[in-house]
Design a protein around this motif. Structure first.
Motif, mmCIF file in Angstrom:
data_model
loop_
_atom_site.group_PDB
_atom_site.id
_atom_site.type_symbol
_atom_site.label_atom_id
_atom_site.label_comp_id
_atom_site.label_asym_id
_atom_site.label_seq_id
_atom_site.Cartn_x
_atom_site.Cartn_y
_atom_site.Cartn_z
ATOM 1 N N ASP A 112 26.328 36.790 33.988
ATOM 2 C CA ASP A 112 25.732 37.400 35.173
ATOM 3 C C ASP A 112 24.245 37.613 34.932
ATOM 4 N N HIS A 130 29.883 44.440 40.883
ATOM 5 C CA HIS A 130 29.762 43.317 41.814
ATOM 6 C C HIS A 130 30.962 43.187 42.740
ATOM 7 N N CYS A 131 32.129 43.753 42.378
ATOM 8 C CA CYS A 131 33.363 43.512 43.128
ATOM 9 C C CYS A 131 33.886 44.809 43.751
ATOM 10 N N HIS A 156 28.354 41.703 51.539
ATOM 11 C CA HIS A 156 28.663 42.857 50.695
ATOM 12 C C HIS A 156 28.486 44.157 51.481
ATOM 13 N N LEU A 222 25.219 41.486 43.909
ATOM 14 C CA LEU A 222 25.759 40.135 43.723
ATOM 15 C C LEU A 222 24.802 39.362 42.816
ATOM 16 N N THR A 225 24.960 33.699 38.815
ATOM 17 C CA THR A 225 25.748 33.411 37.618
ATOM 18 C C THR A 225 25.391 32.024 37.097
ATOM 19 N N GLY A 242 27.440 26.760 44.169
ATOM 20 C CA GLY A 242 28.079 27.801 44.951
ATOM 21 C C GLY A 242 27.070 28.793 45.480
ATOM 22 N N LEU A 244 26.439 31.707 44.562
ATOM 23 C CA LEU A 244 25.845 32.556 43.526
ATOM 24 C C LEU A 244 25.399 31.766 42.300
ATOM 25 N N ASP A 267 36.237 31.563 35.788
ATOM 26 C CA ASP A 267 34.981 31.803 36.489
ATOM 27 C C ASP A 267 34.008 30.629 36.378
ATOM 28 N N PRO A 271 33.632 29.435 42.527
ATOM 29 C CA PRO A 271 32.432 30.084 43.064
ATOM 30 C C PRO A 271 32.478 31.601 42.997
ATOM 31 N N PHE A 272 33.690 32.179 42.929
ATOM 32 C CA PHE A 272 33.863 33.623 42.796
ATOM 33 C C PHE A 272 34.921 33.874 41.740
ATOM 34 N N SER A 274 37.614 36.901 39.545
ATOM 35 C CA SER A 274 38.212 38.198 39.240
ATOM 36 C C SER A 274 39.253 37.941 38.160
#
Length: 299
Positions: A112, A130-131, A156, A222, A225, A242, A244, A267, A271-272, A274
């Motif tokens: 990040d 971020h989440c 967000h 956000l 990455t 993506g 990010l 990851d 693109p996202f 968790s």
């Protein structure tokens, strides 16, 4: 051939993939240096059956379960270089070891890249997140901030009022248009256009350039990455851009990259991310690698 598969990265995605392969009685080597993306957070949330546990405890339990399988080996090291040979691939590590395998699975995660605002980095994973799904509930509907890093931050800001009264710090990154302002107003979001000078205090109080201090319980950002390892690029894998940052391009079902015999998950290949998504992606990748050993002739 030493191993059927080398997995570069032993966090959630890599462990999940390894479990599928171990249960298929494949010879697996996991190479991991212990740099999980969420190592800064005290607890992990949103992963069924593990909600509220320390991230390190989840990983340690998963690793112990994986290592109970006799065909799995572990190397506490960093995978730094890989080349194809006549039989498959050779992987080199930071400690100077060389390992061979028929297939490679890249589960190296991402790094990040936080905005250059004093006070953000030391609060990352503690009061800067971020989440919303991972950390919003624990703020107990207290005041929340969103620090803009790109136009994506509007999404967000529109989400977070479900977790608490939200202030959107656009910080000169972009100017919401009339329609966007109306959407923010409908969600009860307070818009603050002044630039942010620093983050301070026990939680994440926002200090503006005009000297005002806005007290909040949690700040959401956000970050951009980047894939944490150069392995995919050096092997010639294609990337996708993506919202990010770039991630490794893979087949949606098998998780094979553009390079035959090289797979990717977690990851670094989405693109996202968790914890729950990484674990699920590891299942897809592990079974994809196994099927390739049965049905495909490469490399």
């Amino acid at each position: 051939m030493e191993h059927d598969i080398i997995i570069a990265g032993g966090s959630y995605a890599g462990l999940s993939a390894g479990l599928q392969l171990a249960r298929a009685r494949q010879k697996v080597l996991v190479i991991d240096a212990g740099q999980r993306r969420n190592r800064f957070a005290a607890t992990s949330h949103g992963f069924l059956g593990q909600d509220g546990r320390a991230p390190g405890d989840i990983v340690n339990d998963a690793r112990a379960q994986l290592m109970d399988y006799p065909t799995v080996e572990w190397a506490s090291d960093s995978a730094i270089h890989a080349v194809r040979d006549a039989d498959g691939f050779v992987m080199e590590t930071a400690h100077g070891q060389r390992y061979s395998a028929k297939r490679l699975l890249l589960a190296t995660g991402v790094i990040d890249e936080l905005p250059d605002v004093p006070g953000l980095t030391e609060r990352w994973g503690k009061s800067v997140f971020h989440c919303p799904y991972c950390h919003g509930y624990e703020l107990e509907q207290g005041p929340i901030g969103v620090l803009a890093t790109s136009p994506m931050s509007l999404h967000h800001a529109l989400m977070l009022p479900d977790w608490g009264p939200t202030t959107f710090f656009t910080n000169g990154v972009f100017e919401p248009d009339l329609e966007q302002r109306q959407s923010l107003a409908q969600r009860g979001v307070t818009l603050v256009p002044e630039r942010v000078e620093r983050i301070e205090g026990e939680r994440a109080n926002v200090v503006l350039v005009d000297g005002r201090v806005i007290a909040i319980d949690g700040l959401f950002v956000l970050p951009r990455t980047r894939v944490a390892s150069s392995l995919a690029a050096s092997l010639g894998c294609n990337f996708e851009e993506g919202p990010l940052g770039a991630f490794i391009q893979t087949d949606p079902m098998t998780r094979e990259t553009s390079v035959p015999g090289v797979f990717a998950c977690g990851d670094a290949a989405m693109p996202f991310g968790s914890v729950a998504l990484a674990v699920g992606d590891g299942v897809r990748a592990g079974s994809g690698v196994h099927r390739s050993l049965i049905f495909q002739a490469h490399p």
